[in-house]
Design a protein around this motif. Structure first.
Motif, PDB file in Angstrom:
ATOM      1  N   UNK A 108      10.329  -1.703  17.058  1.00  0.00           N
ATOM      2  CA  UNK A 108      11.026  -3.000  17.111  1.00  0.00           C
ATOM      3  C   UNK A 108      10.346  -4.115  16.312  1.00  0.00           C
ATOM      4  N   UNK A 109       9.079  -3.914  15.935  1.00  0.00           N
ATOM      5  CA  UNK A 109       8.342  -5.028  15.327  1.00  0.00           C
ATOM      6  C   UNK A 109       8.183  -4.919  13.811  1.00  0.00           C
ATOM      7  N   UNK A 110       8.072  -3.722  13.267  1.00  0.00           N
ATOM      8  CA  UNK A 110       7.999  -3.578  11.807  1.00  0.00           C
ATOM      9  C   UNK A 110       9.417  -3.405  11.291  1.00  0.00           C
ATOM     10  N   UNK A 111      10.039  -4.511  10.915  1.00  0.00           N
ATOM     11  CA  UNK A 111      11.461  -4.524  10.573  1.00  0.00           C
ATOM     12  C   UNK A 111      11.684  -4.067   9.130  1.00  0.00           C
ATOM     13  N   UNK A 112      12.661  -3.174   8.975  1.00  0.00           N
ATOM     14  CA  UNK A 112      13.027  -2.674   7.642  1.00  0.00           C
ATOM     15  C   UNK A 112      11.797  -2.182   6.870  1.00  0.00           C
ATOM     16  N   UNK A 113      10.998  -1.298   7.415  1.00  0.00           N
ATOM     17  CA  UNK A 113       9.804  -0.812   6.708  1.00  0.00           C
ATOM     18  C   UNK A 113      10.179   0.097   5.551  1.00  0.00           C
ATOM     19  N   UNK A 114       9.415   0.013   4.476  1.00  0.00           N
ATOM     20  CA  UNK A 114       9.650   0.891   3.324  1.00  0.00           C
ATOM     21  C   UNK A 114       8.324   1.153   2.615  1.00  0.00           C
ATOM     22  N   UNK A 115       8.283   2.264   1.934  1.00  0.00           N
ATOM     23  CA  UNK A 115       7.098   2.644   1.176  1.00  0.00           C
ATOM     24  C   UNK A 115       6.956   1.772  -0.059  1.00  0.00           C
ATOM     25  N   UNK A 116       5.756   1.262  -0.295  1.00  0.00           N
ATOM     26  CA  UNK A 116       5.484   0.515  -1.521  1.00  0.00           C
ATOM     27  C   UNK A 116       5.082   1.439  -2.653  1.00  0.00           C
ATOM     28  N   UNK A 117       4.492   2.562  -2.311  1.00  0.00           N
ATOM     29  CA  UNK A 117       4.055   3.544  -3.306  1.00  0.00           C
ATOM     30  C   UNK A 117       4.016   4.912  -2.638  1.00  0.00           C
ATOM     31  N   UNK A 118       3.790   5.917  -3.430  1.00  0.00           N
ATOM     32  CA  UNK A 118       3.766   7.276  -2.911  1.00  0.00           C
ATOM     33  C   UNK A 118       2.572   7.461  -1.981  1.00  0.00           C
ATOM     34  N   UNK A 119       2.778   7.996  -0.772  1.00  0.00           N
ATOM     35  CA  UNK A 119       1.644   8.210   0.130  1.00  0.00           C
ATOM     36  C   UNK A 119       0.630   9.179  -0.472  1.00  0.00           C
ATOM     37  N   UNK A 120      -0.611   9.024  -0.067  1.00  0.00           N
ATOM     38  CA  UNK A 120      -1.675   9.917  -0.521  1.00  0.00           C
ATOM     39  C   UNK A 120      -2.113  10.795   0.638  1.00  0.00           C
ATOM     40  N   UNK A 121      -2.048  12.104   0.413  1.00  0.00           N
ATOM     41  CA  UNK A 121      -2.365  13.073   1.456  1.00  0.00           C
ATOM     42  C   UNK A 121      -3.774  13.627   1.255  1.00  0.00           C
ATOM     43  N   UNK A 122      -4.407  13.991   2.351  1.00  0.00           N
ATOM     44  CA  UNK A 122      -5.681  14.683   2.266  1.00  0.00           C
ATOM     45  C   UNK A 122      -5.419  16.116   1.816  1.00  0.00           C
ATOM     46  N   UNK A 123      -6.202  16.584   0.848  1.00  0.00           N
ATOM     47  CA  UNK A 123      -6.065  17.977   0.409  1.00  0.00           C
ATOM     48  C   UNK A 123      -6.814  18.852   1.397  1.00  0.00           C
ATOM     49  N   UNK A 124      -6.099  19.365   2.370  1.00  0.00           N
ATOM     50  CA  UNK A 124      -6.732  20.150   3.420  1.00  0.00           C
ATOM     51  C   UNK A 124      -5.753  21.163   3.965  1.00  0.00           C
ATOM     52  N   UNK A 125      -6.242  22.373   4.214  1.00  0.00           N
ATOM     53  CA  UNK A 125      -5.423  23.393   4.876  1.00  0.00           C
ATOM     54  C   UNK A 125      -5.719  23.421   6.377  1.00  0.00           C
ATOM     55  N   UNK A 126      -6.529  22.444   6.846  1.00  0.00           N
ATOM     56  CA  UNK A 126      -6.913  22.388   8.247  1.00  0.00           C
ATOM     57  C   UNK A 126      -6.281  21.198   8.965  1.00  0.00           C
ATOM     58  N   UNK A 127      -6.452  19.994   8.429  1.00  0.00           N
ATOM     59  CA  UNK A 127      -5.929  18.783   9.050  1.00  0.00           C
ATOM     60  C   UNK A 127      -4.851  18.183   8.156  1.00  0.00           C
ATOM     61  N   UNK A 128      -3.708  17.858   8.751  1.00  0.00           N
ATOM     62  CA  UNK A 128      -2.552  17.338   8.017  1.00  0.00           C
ATOM     63  C   UNK A 128      -2.663  15.820   7.854  1.00  0.00           C
ATOM     64  N   UNK A 129      -3.802  15.362   7.366  1.00  0.00           N
ATOM     65  CA  UNK A 129      -4.100  13.927   7.373  1.00  0.00           C
ATOM     66  C   UNK A 129      -3.560  13.218   6.137  1.00  0.00           C
ATOM     67  N   UNK A 130      -3.440  11.895   6.279  1.00  0.00           N
ATOM     68  CA  UNK A 130      -3.054  11.038   5.162  1.00  0.00           C
ATOM     69  C   UNK A 130      -4.212  10.111   4.845  1.00  0.00           C
ATOM     70  N   UNK A 131      -4.451   9.911   3.562  1.00  0.00           N
ATOM     71  CA  UNK A 131      -5.508   8.987   3.122  1.00  0.00           C
ATOM     72  C   UNK A 131      -5.016   7.555   3.092  1.00  0.00           C
ATOM     73  N   UNK A 132      -3.780   7.388   2.640  1.00  0.00           N
ATOM     74  CA  UNK A 132      -3.284   6.027   2.403  1.00  0.00           C
ATOM     75  C   UNK A 132      -1.774   6.022   2.391  1.00  0.00           C
ATOM     76  N   UNK A 133      -1.194   4.965   2.975  1.00  0.00           N
ATOM     77  CA  UNK A 133       0.257   4.767   2.907  1.00  0.00           C
ATOM     78  C   UNK A 133       0.529   3.265   2.909  1.00  0.00           C
TER      79      UNK A 133
END
Length: 419
Positions: free
Chosen positions: A378-403
Motif C-alpha cells: 500500500x505504501x510504494x505506489x506504482x513501483x517500477x524498475x529503474x534499471x535491470x536488476x543485478x543477480x548474484x551468480x550462485x547455484x546455491x543462494x538465489x540472491x540479488x545484488x541490486x535492484x
C-alpha cells in the motif's frame, strides 16, 4: 543419455541473468534425475529435478546423507568440512534430532507470533525512510532491513553492531560471485568474525544470563546434553545466514515479480487480505536456496537411474517448485491467485525443504514476508524498475545484488492508467 539445455547446474554462470526457468523446464522434461558432469570440480553428480524424487531423498537420511560430504552443494577443503559438520544442516540422525530439539524451543509458533508487533513497527520505519524519496535501492534499503533486524534482535545483538553483520553476511553470501570484490577466503574470514562475536556473546551469557535466543541455545539440553560453546558458535553463523539472507532474497525477488506483473500487484492493492497467500506463491516461484547436496550411502535405483554409493546428489528446489506434475501446466507462471486455487500451496512447495531438515525458521520467515509485503504494497505506489536488476551468480543462494526502483510519492495507491 538425455541431452540438457545446459551441461552443468553447478556453474555460477548458469545463473548470471537470474533463474533460467525455461532451461529448467526442459531439464525436468528430460527426467526426474539426470547425470551431469562438472568440469569446474571434476566431480559428476545426479541432479534431482522433480518433487517425488526430492521428497524420497530428503526423507531417507540413511540412504542419502547430509553429514558425509555436507549439505552445501559446493566442494570444500577438508579442514572447512570438519568445522561445518558441527552445523545442524550438516547432520544426520541421531545427532540432528538431538540438536534440533534444543533449537526448536526458540522457534515455536507462539514464540514467533509474539514478535509481530515489533516486526510491524520495524517495517513501518523501513518504509518511512524511503517513501518520500520516490526511489531506492530496494535490496539494501528495504529487503535487507527487517530480516537482519529481526534475527539480530533474536540473537541479542545491539543495534550499533548491525552494520558489521550486514557486511559479514554479504561477504559470506557473495564469496562465490566472480563479479564481487570478495573471495571464498574472505567469506571464510567473515564467518570467523561472526564466530568470534558469537563466542563473546556466550561468555557474556555466563556472567549475565538473558532469556533470549542465545540463552535458549546455551541453556537448553536434551537428555542432559547441551550445546558446547563451539557448537553454539556454528549454530549462530547458520541462524544468521539462514534467518537473514533467505528472507531478504525472497522479499527482493517477490518485489521484482510484482513489478514485472503490474496487474497482479494491482490485485493485491485492491485485495490486501490476499497478501498472505501471495507470499506463498512468491516463496514457491523464487525460493531463497537453489540447491542442497546429499551423498548416496549405498547403491540405489531412483527415478530410473542407478545411483552408486558415494555419488553426489544435488536437490534442485527451483526445478521442483515448478514441477508440472504438482503445480499444473501453468507451473512456470507467477500467479498470486494460485493459493486461492490451491489452498494447500504452503504444504506443496519445497521452499523450506521437507523431512528432517525442514526449515526450523519457516514460521519466522513467513511472518516477516507477510509483514513486509503488507507494509510495502500500500505504501510504494506504482513501483517500477529503474534499471535491470543485478543477480548474484550462485547455484546455491538465489540472491540479488541490486535492484534500483522508483515509485510515486503521493496520490492514490492505485496503479496509474499509463502503466
Amino acid at each position: 543419455m538425455n541431452t540438457c539445455p545446459f551441461s552443468n547446474a553447478l556453474d555460477p554462470e548458469t545463473f548470471a541473468e537470474g533463474m533460467p526457468y525455461q532451461e529448467l523446464k526442459e531439464i525436468r522434461a528430460a527426467g526426474p534425475i539426470l547425470r551431469m558432469e562438472d568440469p569446474i570440480t571434476d566431480i559428476p553428480y545426479w541432479l534431482v529435478t522433480q518433487r517425488k524424487e526430492l521428497d524420497f531423498v530428503s526423507k531417507n537420511p540413511k540412504l542419502f546423507s547430509s553429514a558425509e560430504n555436507l549439505a552445501f552443494p559446493m566442494e570444500m577443503d577438508d579442514d572447512i568440512k570438519f568445522m561445518l559438520q558441527q552445523q545442524i544442516i550438516n547432520m544426520d540422525p541421531p545427532n540432528h534430532q538431538k540438536y534440533r530439539k534444543i533449537i526448536r524451543r526458540a522457534f515455536t509458533p507462539a514464540a514467533v507470533d509474539s514478535y509481530e508487533p515489533a516486526f510491524r513497527a520495524h517495517a513501518e520505519r523501513i518504509l518511512d525512510a524511503v517513501t518520500n524519496n520516490g526511489e531506492c535501492e530496494f535490496v539494501e534499503d528495504v529487503a535487507a532491513e527487517l530480516p537482519l533486524i529481526a534475527i539480530l534482535d533474536l540473537l541479542g545483538v545491539p543495534a550499533d553492531d548491525r552494520e558489521d553483520f550486514f557486511h559479514w553476511t554479504n561477504t559470506m553470501i557473495f564469496a562465490d560471485d566472480p563479479d564481487m570484490s570478495t573471495s571464498r577466503e574472505e567469506g571464510q574470514i567473515a564467518a570467523f568474525e561472526v564466530i568470534t562475536y558469537a563466542n563473546n556473546l556466550a561468555e557474556q551469557h555466563k556472567i549475565n544470563p538473558k532469556n533470549d535466543l542465545v540463552g535458549a541455545l546455551l541453556d537448553g539440553a536434551v537428555a542432559g546434553e547441551a550445546l558446547s560453546q563451539e557448537e553454539f558458535c556454528w549454530f549462530f553463523v547458520l541462524l544468521l545466514v539462514g534467518g537473514n539472507e533467505s528472507t531478504r532474497t525472497v522479499t527482493a525477488q517477490g518485489m521484482r515479480l510484482l513489478m514485472e506483473n503490474p496487474l497482479q500487484l494491482q490485485y493485491l492493492v485492491d485485495n490486501p487480505d490476499k497478501i498472505a497467500g501471495a507470499t506463498e506463491e512468491i516463496l514457491r516461484y523464487s525460493t531463497a536456496f537453489i540447491t542442497m547436496r546429499r551423498t548416496a550411502m549405498e547403491d540405489i535405483e531412483l527415478g530410473g537411474q542407478l545411483i552408486k554409493q558415494g555419488d553426489k546428489v544435488i536437490l534442485h528446489y527451483h526445478s521442483v517448485n515448478h514441477d508440472e506434475n504438482i503445480f499444473g501446466s501453468d507451473a512456470c507462471e507467477f500467479d498470486v491467485t494460485r493459493p486461492e486455487r490451491m489452498p494447500d500451496l504452503y504444504n506443496q512447495h519445497r521452499s523450506f525443504g521437507i523431512g528432517q531438515h525442514f526449515c526450523i525458521g519457516s514460521h519466522l520467515a513467513r511472518l516477516e514476508l507477510r509483514v513486509m509485503f503488507e507494509a510495502i504494497i500500500p505504501r510504494l505506489r506504482n513501483p517500477r524498475l529503474k534499471s535491470k536488476p543485478k543477480f548474484v551468480r550462485s547455484y546455491f543462494v538465489n540472491a540479488m545484488k541490486e535492484m534500483q526502483i522508483s515509485f510515486d510519492t503521493n496520490g492514490s495507491a492505485k496503479l496509474r492508467a499509463d502503466t
